[in-house]
Design an enzyme around this catalytic site. Structure first.
Site, PDB file in Angstrom:
ATOM      1  N   CYS A   8       0.890  -1.304  -0.017  1.00 33.76           N
ATOM      2  CA  CYS A   8      -0.016   0.033  -0.034  1.00 33.76           C
ATOM      3  C   CYS A   8       0.668   1.149  -0.093  1.00 33.76           C
ATOM      4  O   CYS A   8       1.795   1.402   0.350  1.00 33.76           O
ATOM      5  CB  CYS A   8      -1.005  -0.160   1.111  1.00 33.76           C
ATOM      6  N   ASP A 130      -6.213  -2.600  11.603  1.00 33.24           N
ATOM      7  CA  ASP A 130      -5.085  -1.690  11.724  1.00 33.24           C
ATOM      8  C   ASP A 130      -4.809  -1.368  13.148  1.00 33.24           C
ATOM      9  O   ASP A 130      -5.760  -1.475  13.817  1.00 33.24           O
ATOM     10  CB  ASP A 130      -5.077  -0.596  10.741  1.00 33.24           C
TER      11      ASP A 130
HETATM   12  O1  LIG Z   1      -0.476   5.152   4.638  1.00 33.97           O
HETATM   13  C1  LIG Z   1      -1.087   6.131   5.118  1.00 33.97           C
HETATM   14  O2  LIG Z   1      -0.676   7.248   5.260  1.00 33.97           O
HETATM   15  C2  LIG Z   1      -2.509   6.161   5.489  1.00 33.97           C
HETATM   16  C3  LIG Z   1      -3.284   7.390   5.737  1.00 33.97           C
HETATM   17  C4  LIG Z   1      -4.638   7.176   6.061  1.00 33.97           C
HETATM   18  C5  LIG Z   1      -5.353   6.213   5.994  1.00 33.97           C
HETATM   19  C6  LIG Z   1      -4.541   4.797   5.717  1.00 33.97           C
HETATM   20  C7  LIG Z   1      -3.329   4.816   5.413  1.00 33.97           C
HETATM   21  N1  LIG Z   1      -2.522   3.781   5.293  1.00 33.97           N
HETATM   22  C8  LIG Z   1      -3.128   2.378   5.460  1.00 33.97           C
HETATM   23  O3  LIG Z   1      -2.445   2.377   7.082  1.00 33.97           O
HETATM   24  C9  LIG Z   1      -2.242   0.916   7.080  1.00 33.97           C
HETATM   25  C10 LIG Z   1      -1.168   0.568   8.080  1.00 33.97           C
HETATM   26  O4  LIG Z   1      -0.054   1.062   7.441  1.00 33.97           O
HETATM   27  P1  LIG Z   1       1.488   0.870   8.188  1.00 33.97           P
HETATM   28  O5  LIG Z   1       1.807  -0.267   8.102  1.00 33.97           O
HETATM   29  O6  LIG Z   1       1.209   1.096   9.774  1.00 33.97           O
HETATM   30  O7  LIG Z   1       2.338   2.076   7.591  1.00 33.97           O
HETATM   31  C11 LIG Z   1      -2.340   0.342   5.873  1.00 33.97           C
HETATM   32  O8  LIG Z   1      -3.301  -0.669   5.645  1.00 33.97           O
HETATM   33  C12 LIG Z   1      -2.470   1.389   4.909  1.00 33.97           C
HETATM   34  O9  LIG Z   1      -3.121   1.142   3.780  1.00 33.97           O
END
Ligand SMILES: O=C(O)c1ccccc1N[C@@H]1O[C@H](COP(=O)(O)O)[C@@H](O)[C@H]1O
Length: 209
Positions: A8, A130
């Site tokens: 992602c 998450d």
């Molecule tokens: O990544 C971002 O900036 C973000 C912002 C707002 C909503 C979702 C976002 N990302 C998602 O967050 C999770 C976890 O990410 P991490 O591994 O903790 O960095 C992932 O599902 C992204 O799709």
């Protein structure tokens, strides 16, 4: 069940092509302006031309339904990840407007009430668990996965939040038929939106399918 991989937060074309070569199951684009990984001026045609076997996923946070539908059509998205406080009715309305896979994300902490998921069960395709953060996502922090023992529905889920190369052993030990996909993001970055390809290769090779 085979475990899927979602990468992602992509926004740089040359880097996206390298990630696509790894053939993840999902590739995520963030359409939330508050994110460091916001797609900004990424070409919609470039995204549409990516290999069709990789599900192009748009991440939205409390966005207007009309805008989500516009982005789905513009970028040829296969899936929408709702990462805000969208109610189940929002997912139902979205599905009534457009044929799309819907992933509903929830920020998990010790206080999370798993009963609230019941209302979404018939309206979404997958849940995504998450770490709870005021920024909605991309925290780079892991939540306590033991809390998932409280999850009692059959709906398959994506596991997310601070997943790193070091998480792999624990991930491979999770024996849960509902554990559908692993979602990686900020822990695989050289800078926000730019993924470390070698690290992703190592992770993919170590992920038990
Ligand atoms: O990544 C971002 O900036 C973000 C912002 C707002 C909503 C979702 C976002 N990302 C998602 O967050 C999770 C976890 O990410 P991490 O591994 O903790 O960095 C992932 O599902 C992204 O799709």
């Amino acid at each position: 069940m085979d475990k899927r991989l979602k990468v992602c937060g992509m926004k740089v074309p040359s880097n996206i092509e390298m990630v696509a070569d790894l053939q993840p199951d999902y590739i995520g684009f963030i359409f939330y302006k508050g994110s460091k990984r916001y797609v900004a001026d990424l070409s919609a045609q470039f995204v549409k031309d990516l290999p069709s076997n990789i599900k192009r996923t748009g991440v939205f946070v409390n966005e207007e339904l009309r805008t989500v539908v516009e982005r789905v059509l513009e970028y040829g998205l296969h899936a929408v990840q709702l990462h805000g406080d969208e109610p189940a009715s929002y997912a139902r309305e979205l599905k009534a407007l457009i044929d799309i896979e819907v992933i509903k994300a929830f920020g998990i902490d010790d206080q999370f009430d798993f009963d609230q998921l019941d209302a979404y069960s018939n309206s979404v395709d997958y849940f995504l668990f998450d770490t709870k953060t005021p920024d909605h996502g991309g925290s780079g922090r892991v939540f306590n996965w033991d809390l998932l023992k409280k999850y009692s529905l059959d709906k398959p889920y994506f596991l997310s939040g601070g997943i790193d190369l070091e998480s792999i052993d624990e991930i491979n030990r999770i024996k849960d038929e509902r554990f559908y996909a692993v979602d990686v993001n900020s822990k695989f970055e050289l800078e926000p939106g730019l993924k470390d390809i070698d690290k992703l290769i190592d992770f993919k090779n170590m992920l038990s399918y």
